[in-house]
Write a protein that holds these residues in place. Structure first.
Motif, PDB file in Angstrom:
ATOM      1  N   ARG A  84      -0.859  -7.286  -8.719  1.00 32.96           N
ATOM      2  CA  ARG A  84      -1.114  -5.834  -8.775  1.00 32.96           C
ATOM      3  C   ARG A  84      -1.460  -5.357 -10.173  1.00 32.96           C
ATOM      4  NH1 ARG A  84       2.303  -1.851  -5.697  1.00 32.96           N
ATOM      5  NH2 ARG A  84       3.155  -1.339  -7.725  1.00 32.96           N
ATOM      6  N   CYS A  85      -2.429  -4.450 -10.191  1.00 34.43           N
ATOM      7  CA  CYS A  85      -2.741  -3.682 -11.390  1.00 34.43           C
ATOM      8  C   CYS A  85      -2.978  -2.250 -10.911  1.00 34.43           C
ATOM      9  CB  CYS A  85      -3.989  -4.226 -12.096  1.00 34.43           C
ATOM     10  SG  CYS A  85      -4.503  -3.222 -13.506  1.00 34.43           S
ATOM     11  N   LEU A  86      -2.099  -1.337 -11.317  1.00 30.51           N
ATOM     12  CA  LEU A  86      -2.254   0.069 -10.966  1.00 30.51           C
ATOM     13  C   LEU A  86      -2.705   0.831 -12.195  1.00 30.51           C
ATOM     14  CD1 LEU A  86       0.942   0.735  -8.804  1.00 30.51           C
ATOM     15  CD2 LEU A  86      -1.258  -0.237  -8.111  1.00 30.51           C
ATOM     16  N   VAL A  87      -3.641   1.741 -11.996  1.00 27.81           N
ATOM     17  CA  VAL A  87      -4.170   2.524 -13.104  1.00 27.81           C
ATOM     18  C   VAL A  87      -4.047   4.013 -12.819  1.00 27.81           C
ATOM     19  CG1 VAL A  87      -5.819   0.713 -13.779  1.00 27.81           C
ATOM     20  CG2 VAL A  87      -6.557   2.539 -12.227  1.00 27.81           C
ATOM     21  N   ARG A  88      -4.035   4.774 -13.900  1.00 28.24           N
ATOM     22  CA  ARG A  88      -4.107   6.228 -13.802  1.00 28.24           C
ATOM     23  C   ARG A  88      -5.427   6.635 -14.440  1.00 28.24           C
ATOM     24  NH1 ARG A  88       0.424   7.827 -16.360  1.00 28.24           N
ATOM     25  NH2 ARG A  88      -0.632   7.941 -18.363  1.00 28.24           N
ATOM     26  N   HIS A  89      -6.261   7.308 -13.674  1.00 30.67           N
ATOM     27  CA  HIS A  89      -7.531   7.814 -14.200  1.00 30.67           C
ATOM     28  C   HIS A  89      -7.206   8.999 -15.106  1.00 30.67           C
ATOM     29  CE1 HIS A  89      -9.980   5.403 -11.443  1.00 30.67           C
ATOM     30  NE2 HIS A  89      -9.067   5.668 -10.530  1.00 30.67           N
ATOM     31  N   THR A  90      -7.680   8.939 -16.347  1.00 26.72           N
ATOM     32  CA  THR A  90      -7.302   9.944 -17.342  1.00 26.72           C
ATOM     33  C   THR A  90      -8.482  10.741 -17.881  1.00 26.72           C
ATOM     34  OG1 THR A  90      -7.457   8.289 -19.102  1.00 26.72           O
ATOM     35  CG2 THR A  90      -5.285   8.593 -18.074  1.00 26.72           C
ATOM     36  N   GLY A  91      -9.640  10.577 -17.287  1.00 26.15           N
ATOM     37  CA  GLY A  91     -10.829  11.258 -17.794  1.00 26.15           C
ATOM     38  C   GLY A  91     -10.916  12.709 -17.379  1.00 26.15           C
ATOM     39  N   ARG A  92     -11.944  13.374 -17.871  1.00 26.48           N
ATOM     40  CA  ARG A  92     -12.156  14.779 -17.515  1.00 26.48           C
ATOM     41  C   ARG A  92     -12.661  14.913 -16.090  1.00 26.48           C
ATOM     42  NH1 ARG A  92     -16.046  16.653 -21.892  1.00 26.48           N
ATOM     43  NH2 ARG A  92     -16.369  18.315 -20.384  1.00 26.48           N
ATOM     44  N   ALA A  93     -13.512  13.989 -15.663  1.00 24.53           N
ATOM     45  CA  ALA A  93     -14.117  14.110 -14.333  1.00 24.53           C
ATOM     46  C   ALA A  93     -13.317  13.382 -13.257  1.00 24.53           C
ATOM     47  CB  ALA A  93     -15.540  13.575 -14.369  1.00 24.53           C
ATOM     48  N   VAL A  94     -12.707  12.254 -13.604  1.00 24.49           N
ATOM     49  CA  VAL A  94     -11.979  11.461 -12.619  1.00 24.49           C
ATOM     50  C   VAL A  94     -10.510  11.446 -12.993  1.00 24.49           C
ATOM     51  CG1 VAL A  94     -11.781   9.222 -11.477  1.00 24.49           C
ATOM     52  CG2 VAL A  94     -14.019  10.006 -12.265  1.00 24.49           C
ATOM     53  N   ARG A  95      -9.669  11.923 -12.069  1.00 28.48           N
ATOM     54  CA  ARG A  95      -8.220  11.965 -12.255  1.00 28.48           C
ATOM     55  C   ARG A  95      -7.566  11.389 -11.004  1.00 28.48           C
ATOM     56  NH1 ARG A  95      -6.971  13.530 -17.277  1.00 28.48           N
ATOM     57  NH2 ARG A  95      -4.990  14.353 -16.598  1.00 28.48           N
ATOM     58  N   GLY A  96      -6.349  10.892 -11.150  1.00 29.17           N
ATOM     59  CA  GLY A  96      -5.624  10.353 -10.012  1.00 29.17           C
ATOM     60  C   GLY A  96      -5.230   8.914 -10.264  1.00 29.17           C
ATOM     61  N   GLY A  97      -4.973   8.185  -9.185  1.00 27.49           N
ATOM     62  CA  GLY A  97      -4.516   6.813  -9.304  1.00 27.49           C
ATOM     63  C   GLY A  97      -5.450   5.835  -8.635  1.00 27.49           C
ATOM     64  N   GLY A  98      -5.395   4.605  -9.105  1.00 31.29           N
ATOM     65  CA  GLY A  98      -6.184   3.527  -8.511  1.00 31.29           C
ATOM     66  C   GLY A  98      -5.337   2.267  -8.462  1.00 31.29           C
ATOM     67  N   ALA A  99      -5.644   1.388  -7.516  1.00 34.52           N
ATOM     68  CA  ALA A  99      -4.876   0.150  -7.367  1.00 34.52           C
ATOM     69  C   ALA A  99      -5.811  -1.014  -7.086  1.00 34.52           C
ATOM     70  CB  ALA A  99      -3.871   0.293  -6.233  1.00 34.52           C
ATOM     71  N   PHE A 100      -5.541  -2.121  -7.777  1.00 33.85           N
ATOM     72  CA  PHE A 100      -6.181  -3.403  -7.509  1.00 33.85           C
ATOM     73  C   PHE A 100      -5.050  -4.309  -7.037  1.00 33.85           C
ATOM     74  CE2 PHE A 100      -8.277  -1.555 -11.294  1.00 33.85           C
ATOM     75  CZ  PHE A 100      -9.541  -1.333 -10.779  1.00 33.85           C
ATOM     76  N   VAL A 101      -5.079  -4.694  -5.778  1.00 36.13           N
ATOM     77  CA  VAL A 101      -3.990  -5.483  -5.201  1.00 36.13           C
ATOM     78  C   VAL A 101      -4.566  -6.771  -4.634  1.00 36.13           C
ATOM     79  CG1 VAL A 101      -2.163  -5.524  -3.455  1.00 36.13           C
ATOM     80  CG2 VAL A 101      -2.668  -3.397  -4.686  1.00 36.13           C
ATOM     81  N   VAL A 102      -3.907  -7.882  -4.933  1.00 34.54           N
ATOM     82  CA  VAL A 102      -4.318  -9.185  -4.413  1.00 34.54           C
ATOM     83  C   VAL A 102      -3.195  -9.685  -3.500  1.00 34.54           C
ATOM     84  CG1 VAL A 102      -5.018 -11.529  -4.979  1.00 34.54           C
ATOM     85  CG2 VAL A 102      -5.607  -9.640  -6.533  1.00 34.54           C
ATOM     86  N   VAL A 103      -3.558  -9.942  -2.247  1.00 35.78           N
ATOM     87  CA  VAL A 103      -2.598 -10.384  -1.237  1.00 35.78           C
ATOM     88  C   VAL A 103      -2.864 -11.855  -0.930  1.00 35.78           C
ATOM     89  CG1 VAL A 103      -1.749  -9.998   1.110  1.00 35.78           C
ATOM     90  CG2 VAL A 103      -2.593  -8.059  -0.262  1.00 35.78           C
ATOM     91  N   PRO A 104      -1.855 -12.713  -1.063  1.00 35.23           N
ATOM     92  CA  PRO A 104      -2.073 -14.125  -0.738  1.00 35.23           C
ATOM     93  C   PRO A 104      -2.275 -14.320   0.765  1.00 35.23           C
ATOM     94  CG  PRO A 104       0.185 -13.757  -1.537  1.00 35.23           C
ATOM     95  CD  PRO A 104      -0.509 -12.440  -1.545  1.00 35.23           C
ATOM     96  N   LEU A 105      -3.187 -15.209   1.107  1.00 31.65           N
ATOM     97  CA  LEU A 105      -3.461 -15.575   2.492  1.00 31.65           C
ATOM     98  C   LEU A 105      -3.274 -17.086   2.637  1.00 31.65           C
ATOM     99  CD1 LEU A 105      -6.735 -13.507   3.104  1.00 31.65           C
ATOM    100  CD2 LEU A 105      -4.412 -12.905   3.807  1.00 31.65           C
ATOM    101  N   PRO A 106      -3.186 -17.576   3.863  1.00 31.99           N
ATOM    102  CA  PRO A 106      -3.067 -19.030   4.059  1.00 31.99           C
ATOM    103  C   PRO A 106      -4.272 -19.783   3.482  1.00 31.99           C
ATOM    104  CG  PRO A 106      -2.583 -17.850   6.094  1.00 31.99           C
ATOM    105  CD  PRO A 106      -3.117 -16.832   5.119  1.00 31.99           C
ATOM    106  N   ALA A 107      -4.067 -21.057   3.279  1.00 29.68           N
ATOM    107  CA  ALA A 107      -5.119 -21.981   2.827  1.00 29.68           C
ATOM    108  C   ALA A 107      -5.688 -21.622   1.462  1.00 29.68           C
ATOM    109  CB  ALA A 107      -6.238 -22.070   3.868  1.00 29.68           C
ATOM    110  N   GLY A 108      -4.856 -21.053   0.576  1.00 27.27           N
ATOM    111  CA  GLY A 108      -5.304 -20.765  -0.780  1.00 27.27           C
ATOM    112  C   GLY A 108      -6.297 -19.636  -0.902  1.00 27.27           C
ATOM    113  N   ARG A 109      -6.352 -18.775   0.092  1.00 32.41           N
ATOM    114  CA  ARG A 109      -7.273 -17.629   0.063  1.00 32.41           C
ATOM    115  C   ARG A 109      -6.511 -16.365  -0.323  1.00 32.41           C
ATOM    116  NH1 ARG A 109     -10.192 -16.238   4.689  1.00 32.41           N
ATOM    117  NH2 ARG A 109     -11.968 -15.901   3.342  1.00 32.41           N
ATOM    118  N   SER A 110      -7.243 -15.285  -0.535  1.00 31.39           N
ATOM    119  CA  SER A 110      -6.639 -14.010  -0.923  1.00 31.39           C
ATOM    120  C   SER A 110      -7.408 -12.854  -0.291  1.00 31.39           C
ATOM    121  CB  SER A 110      -6.700 -13.826  -2.440  1.00 31.39           C
ATOM    122  OG  SER A 110      -6.077 -14.883  -3.107  1.00 31.39           O
TER     123      SER A 110
END
Length: 158
Positions: A84-110
């Motif tokens: 996980r990497c969670l971000v907070r948008h801090t700009g003038r035009a874009v505000r709020g939260g964002g998330a990059f989440v990686v979920v493990p799957l079988p057979a070495g996939r994500s």
């Protein structure tokens, strides 16, 4: 709704893609900020504070073409490699939260899940504009994540 109260969910967007690589490989590739331009449509990203690594790190993304580009500054608020990497948008035009989440799957996939919960400006006008643009933004993000998955496959499979 009272003035100044954010209507949660009005600016939400989630797109996911399955990737033929382990979570550590996916996380390392998605947080290689400068290389995001190789797969993220019309976007360049640069590292800012702390080199864009760890809680408190910052990155700046520029998305668009020419004068129609949008600058989006983000601060990392959670950093849990390789999941996980969670971000907070801090700009003038874009505000709020964002998330990059990686979920493990079988057979070495994500599964790589990109989600946004944006604070939309301009009240009902902002919500209406996002409702109109949302399908286009989601489509562009879906194409970008598919490119990401193909690029990972090329790197890991030779």
């Amino acid at each position: 709704m009272a003035a100044g109260v954010k209507r949660r969910g009005s600016g939400t967007l989630t797109v996911a893609v399955e990737v033929d690589a382990a979570p550590a490989t996916v996380f390392a590739a998605l947080t290689d900020w400068e290389r995001q331009g190789e797969w993220l449509l019309a976007t360049t990203v640069v590292r800012s504070r702390q080199g864009g690594i760890g809680v408190g790190g910052c990155i700046i993304a520029r998305t668009g073409i020419g004068p129609l580009a949008l600058v989006d500054s983000m601060e990392i608020v959670e950093w849990e490699p390789p999941y996980r990497c969670l971000v907070r948008h801090t700009g003038r035009a874009v505000r709020g939260g964002g998330a990059f989440v990686v979920v493990p799957l079988p057979a070495g996939r994500s599964r790589f899940v990109w989600s946004e919960d944006l604070e939309l400006p301009l009240g009902w006008l902002g919500r209406a504009g996002f409702a109109l643009l949302r399908p286009m933004v989601a489509g562009a993000l879906w194409v970008s994540l598919r490119r990401f998955a193909r690029n990972i496959r090329k790197v890991t499979c030779g």
